[in-house]
Design an enzyme around this catalytic site. Structure first.
Site, PDB file in Angstrom:
ATOM      1  N   TYR A 205     -12.671 -16.109   8.445  1.00 44.07           N
ATOM      2  CA  TYR A 205     -12.919 -15.113   9.489  1.00 44.07           C
ATOM      3  C   TYR A 205     -13.471 -15.858  10.707  1.00 44.07           C
ATOM      4  CZ  TYR A 205     -12.605 -11.636   5.743  1.00 44.07           C
ATOM      5  OH  TYR A 205     -12.165 -10.858   4.704  1.00 44.07           O
ATOM      6  N   PRO A 297      -9.901  -3.170   8.714  1.00 40.47           N
ATOM      7  CA  PRO A 297      -9.595  -4.081   7.592  1.00 40.47           C
ATOM      8  C   PRO A 297     -10.478  -5.335   7.524  1.00 40.47           C
ATOM      9  CG  PRO A 297      -7.839  -4.072   9.226  1.00 40.47           C
ATOM     10  CD  PRO A 297      -8.772  -3.001   9.614  1.00 40.47           C
ATOM     11  N   LYS A 301     -11.737  -3.650   2.620  1.00 39.38           N
ATOM     12  CA  LYS A 301     -12.220  -2.565   1.770  1.00 39.38           C
ATOM     13  C   LYS A 301     -11.213  -1.432   1.567  1.00 39.38           C
ATOM     14  CE  LYS A 301     -15.837  -4.565   0.822  1.00 39.38           C
ATOM     15  NZ  LYS A 301     -15.668  -5.243  -0.446  1.00 39.38           N
ATOM     16  N   TYR A 389     -19.051  -7.958   0.074  1.00 36.98           N
ATOM     17  CA  TYR A 389     -17.676  -8.468   0.122  1.00 36.98           C
ATOM     18  C   TYR A 389     -17.030  -8.417  -1.258  1.00 36.98           C
ATOM     19  CZ  TYR A 389     -13.666 -11.085   1.767  1.00 36.98           C
ATOM     20  OH  TYR A 389     -12.375 -11.439   2.117  1.00 36.98           O
TER      21      TYR A 389
HETATM   22  P1  FAS Z   1      -1.093   4.736   1.797  1.00 35.56           P
HETATM   23  O1  FAS Z   1      -1.088   5.154   3.226  1.00 35.56           O
HETATM   24  O2  FAS Z   1      -0.874   3.330   1.398  1.00 35.56           O
HETATM   25  O3  FAS Z   1      -0.053   5.613   0.960  1.00 35.56           O
HETATM   26  C1  FAS Z   1       0.154   6.990   1.243  1.00 35.56           C
HETATM   27  C2  FAS Z   1       1.559   7.353   0.795  1.00 35.56           C
HETATM   28  O4  FAS Z   1       1.748   8.752   1.022  1.00 35.56           O
HETATM   29  C3  FAS Z   1       2.626   6.615   1.603  1.00 35.56           C
HETATM   30  O5  FAS Z   1       3.580   6.039   0.735  1.00 35.56           O
HETATM   31  C4  FAS Z   1       3.247   7.722   2.461  1.00 35.56           C
HETATM   32  O6  FAS Z   1       4.629   7.537   2.686  1.00 35.56           O
HETATM   33  C5  FAS Z   1       3.015   8.958   1.606  1.00 35.56           C
HETATM   34  N1  FAS Z   1       2.989  10.200   2.388  1.00 35.56           N
HETATM   35  C6  FAS Z   1       2.455  10.392   3.614  1.00 35.56           C
HETATM   36  N2  FAS Z   1       2.646  11.682   3.996  1.00 35.56           N
HETATM   37  C7  FAS Z   1       3.302  12.313   2.973  1.00 35.56           C
HETATM   38  C8  FAS Z   1       3.777  13.624   2.770  1.00 35.56           C
HETATM   39  N3  FAS Z   1       3.629  14.563   3.697  1.00 35.56           N
HETATM   40  N4  FAS Z   1       4.409  13.912   1.604  1.00 35.56           N
HETATM   41  C9  FAS Z   1       4.559  12.965   0.644  1.00 35.56           C
HETATM   42  N5  FAS Z   1       4.143  11.668   0.790  1.00 35.56           N
HETATM   43  C10 FAS Z   1       3.526  11.370   1.945  1.00 35.56           C
HETATM   44  N6  FAS Z   1      -6.613  -2.588   3.811  1.00 35.56           N
HETATM   45  C11 FAS Z   1      -7.173  -3.759   3.496  1.00 35.56           C
HETATM   46  O7  FAS Z   1      -8.024  -3.811   2.602  1.00 35.56           O
HETATM   47  N7  FAS Z   1      -6.797  -4.910   4.168  1.00 35.56           N
HETATM   48  C12 FAS Z   1      -5.839  -4.904   5.156  1.00 35.56           C
HETATM   49  O8  FAS Z   1      -5.520  -5.928   5.741  1.00 35.56           O
HETATM   50  C13 FAS Z   1      -5.230  -3.682   5.511  1.00 35.56           C
HETATM   51  N8  FAS Z   1      -4.257  -3.628   6.487  1.00 35.56           N
HETATM   52  C14 FAS Z   1      -3.702  -2.403   6.816  1.00 35.56           C
HETATM   53  C15 FAS Z   1      -2.708  -2.290   7.807  1.00 35.56           C
HETATM   54  C16 FAS Z   1      -2.162  -1.030   8.160  1.00 35.56           C
HETATM   55  C17 FAS Z   1      -1.110  -0.922   9.235  1.00 35.56           C
HETATM   56  C18 FAS Z   1      -2.606   0.126   7.493  1.00 35.56           C
HETATM   57  C19 FAS Z   1      -2.051   1.493   7.865  1.00 35.56           C
HETATM   58  C20 FAS Z   1      -3.576   0.024   6.501  1.00 35.56           C
HETATM   59  C21 FAS Z   1      -4.127  -1.238   6.146  1.00 35.56           C
HETATM   60  N9  FAS Z   1      -5.090  -1.367   5.138  1.00 35.56           N
HETATM   61  C22 FAS Z   1      -5.657  -2.544   4.804  1.00 35.56           C
HETATM   62  C23 FAS Z   1      -5.523  -0.234   4.412  1.00 35.56           C
HETATM   63  C24 FAS Z   1      -4.492   0.042   3.358  1.00 35.56           C
HETATM   64  O9  FAS Z   1      -4.349  -1.065   2.522  1.00 35.56           O
HETATM   65  C25 FAS Z   1      -4.932   1.283   2.651  1.00 35.56           C
HETATM   66  O10 FAS Z   1      -6.297   1.229   2.284  1.00 35.56           O
HETATM   67  C26 FAS Z   1      -4.094   1.587   1.446  1.00 35.56           C
HETATM   68  O11 FAS Z   1      -2.751   1.599   1.841  1.00 35.56           O
HETATM   69  C27 FAS Z   1      -4.556   2.924   0.893  1.00 35.56           C
HETATM   70  O12 FAS Z   1      -3.630   3.338  -0.029  1.00 35.56           O
HETATM   71  P2  FAS Z   1      -3.264   4.884  -0.145  1.00 35.56           P
HETATM   72  O13 FAS Z   1      -4.521   5.685  -0.144  1.00 35.56           O
HETATM   73  O14 FAS Z   1      -2.324   4.978  -1.280  1.00 35.56           O
HETATM   74  O15 FAS Z   1      -2.536   5.265   1.240  1.00 35.56           O
HETATM   75  C1  PHB Z   2      -5.126  -9.770   4.101  1.00 36.05           C
HETATM   76  O1  PHB Z   2      -4.225  -9.033   4.576  1.00 36.05           O
HETATM   77  O2  PHB Z   2      -4.879 -10.699   3.318  1.00 36.05           O
HETATM   78  C2  PHB Z   2      -6.559  -9.504   4.470  1.00 36.05           C
HETATM   79  C3  PHB Z   2      -6.842  -8.493   5.391  1.00 36.05           C
HETATM   80  C4  PHB Z   2      -8.155  -8.237   5.733  1.00 36.05           C
HETATM   81  C5  PHB Z   2      -9.176  -8.998   5.145  1.00 36.05           C
HETATM   82  C6  PHB Z   2      -8.890  -9.991   4.221  1.00 36.05           C
HETATM   83  C7  PHB Z   2      -7.558 -10.257   3.882  1.00 36.05           C
HETATM   84  O3  PHB Z   2     -10.474  -8.746   5.485  1.00 36.05           O
END
Ligand code: FAS
Ligand code: PHB
Length: 398
Positions: A205, A297, A301, A389
């Protein structure tokens, strides 16, 4: 119109929905997952990369632990870069042996999807016009259209695992829900590339006066990197070369020198926000994962909070169906939110410490550097960072 029935209707086949389905199936509880996208689309989203031990244990409990055991990389430390110098934070030593595992969300999702296929579990992909009904009664139902045919799924409970933009939270009457939100004035430009990670033993980081950067991995041959960027930026503004040059400028000289670059296989910009909806239960509707909360992110978490929500919710539903006890479902929201707010705090704190804010040049940057300097020399503050962490226990004093 086709009518069917199940015990739990799960909306969303992301990590939350798939993990909940796996745990309910293991306990003999009938469920159907309804997902609006195709399987390929769900797998195409590149997101999280770091799993807490609680999440790894849950994957084993769900019967899909082989993937992370064989493909995950265990980390005993993280590294902080500031003022062009890199400092290790020995998280394992500081937490009496706890570790984190680098294993991508894509792989987690793939492992869970493969298991569902193998078990022949009911998953409706490409479902359109999904709507929730009567979840304030004892007979909730989910309606959707699949290949032009309208369906009504009668159920005992609905699990809203449909992410931040889903239909579940949106179906709750405004007066019944309180939303807390903070939107950060920048985004993360993420690049996935098939090059060896510059650091395969620790996530890096970096706080630089040019902005935040992060060096992560998916395997020994696939890397994941991020740089903080203005919200006004578009992916097309960033050639691969521009990305690699900027990333190098934000790291210490040694790491910049060792960085192996290559063509991006995925490039995207994600906005950063902190968000919590309270409560996480509305009659027979429960929210889990991103449907209920979002963290920046920075603290890794998001996926891990989704996993702990699912652990609490699956235990509560199993207790209800198998022991006819409502105690778990009555305490789900309060129990999940206690851990959610601790993770929201940590993610907000680390984001505020590591990123360049529009009004934080000069004095603000010096304050960040002073706190980082104190952190890397303070057992107390390093321990606080480390214990958050690696992930707080599922049952903690609150
Ligand atoms: P999700 O959003 O993964 O899944 C929800 C599902 O519901 C999707 O498949 C969607 O298509 C579906 N859905 C939506 N509307 C619907 C409807 N009306 N009907 C039926 N299905 C529907 N977390 C980290 O820890 N590190 C990261 O680096 C990180 N990067 C991220 C980057 C982005 C762009 C985003 C958006 C999130 C990121 N996150 C990251 C957080 C991410 O990992 C989430 O915490 C994780 O996807 C959560 O999982 P779900 O709760 O299953 O939600
Ligand atoms: C990863 O996408 O690998 C990732 C994202 C956020 C973090 C650590 C790892 O804080």
């Amino acid at each position: 119109m086709s009518n069917s029935r199940t015990q739990v209707a799960i909306i969303g086949a992301g990590p939350s929905g798939l993990l909940l389905g796996a745990l309910l199936h293991k306990a003999g509880i009938e469920h159907v997952i309804i997902e609006r996208q195709s399987p390929d689309y769900v797998l195409s989203r590149i997101r999280a990369g770091i799993l807490e031990q609680v999440s790894v244990d849950l994957l084993h409990e769900a019967g899909v632990g082989d993937g992370v055991s064989q493909g995950g990389t265990i980390h005993h430390s993280i590294e902080l870069v500031f003022k062009n110098t890199r400092h290790p934070i020995e998280v394992t030593k500081l937490t009496d042996g706890k570790v984190v595992t680098a294993y991508g969300q894509t792989e987690v999702t793939h492992d869970l999807m493969k298991q569902r296929q193998r078990l022949g579990l009911d998953t409706v992909y490409s479902a359109a016009d999904v709507s929730l009904h009567d979840f304030d009664s004892a007979s909730p139902q989910v309606r959707y259209v699949k290949d032009g045919v309208s369906h009504v799924l009668h159920c005992d409970f609905i699990a809203g695992c449909d992410g931040f933009h889903g239909v579940a939270r949106a179906s709750v009457p405004k007066e019944a829900i309180t939303e807390y939100e903070k939107v950060y004035p920048f985004g993360w430009l993420g690049v996935l590339a098939d090059v060896p990670p510059v650091s395969s033993h620790a996530i890096v980081y970096a706080n630089s006066d040019r902005g935040f950067a992060l060096c992560s991995m998916r395997s020994m041959t696939r890397s994941r990197y991020y740089v903080q960027c203005p919200l006004s930026d578009k992916v097309e503004d960033w050639s691969d070369q521009r990305f690699w040059d900027e990333l190098r400028k934000r790291l210490d000289p040694d790491m910049a020198e060792r960085m192996i670059t290559g063509a991006s296989i995925e490039k995207s910009i994600a906005p950063l926000r902190s968000f919590v909806a309270e409560p996480m239960r509305f009659g027979r509707l429960f929210l889990a994962g991103d449907a209920a909360h979002i963290v920046p992110p920075t603290g890794a978490k998001g996926l891990n909070l989704a996993a702990s929500d699912v652990k609490y919710l699956s235990s509560a539903l199993i207790e209800y169906f198998n022991e006819r006890s409502p105690v778990g479902i009555d305490h789900y929201s309060q129990r999940a939110l206690a851990r959610v707010w601790r993770a929201e705090r940590f993610s907000w704190w680390l984001t505020t410490l590591m990123h360049r804010f529009p009004d934080s040049a000069g004095f603000g940057q010096k304050m960040q550097e002073a706190e980082l300097d104190y952190l890397v020399h303070s057992q107390a503050l390093s321990t606080s960072l480390a214990e958050n962490y690696v992930g707080l226990p599922l049952n903690f004093a609150s």
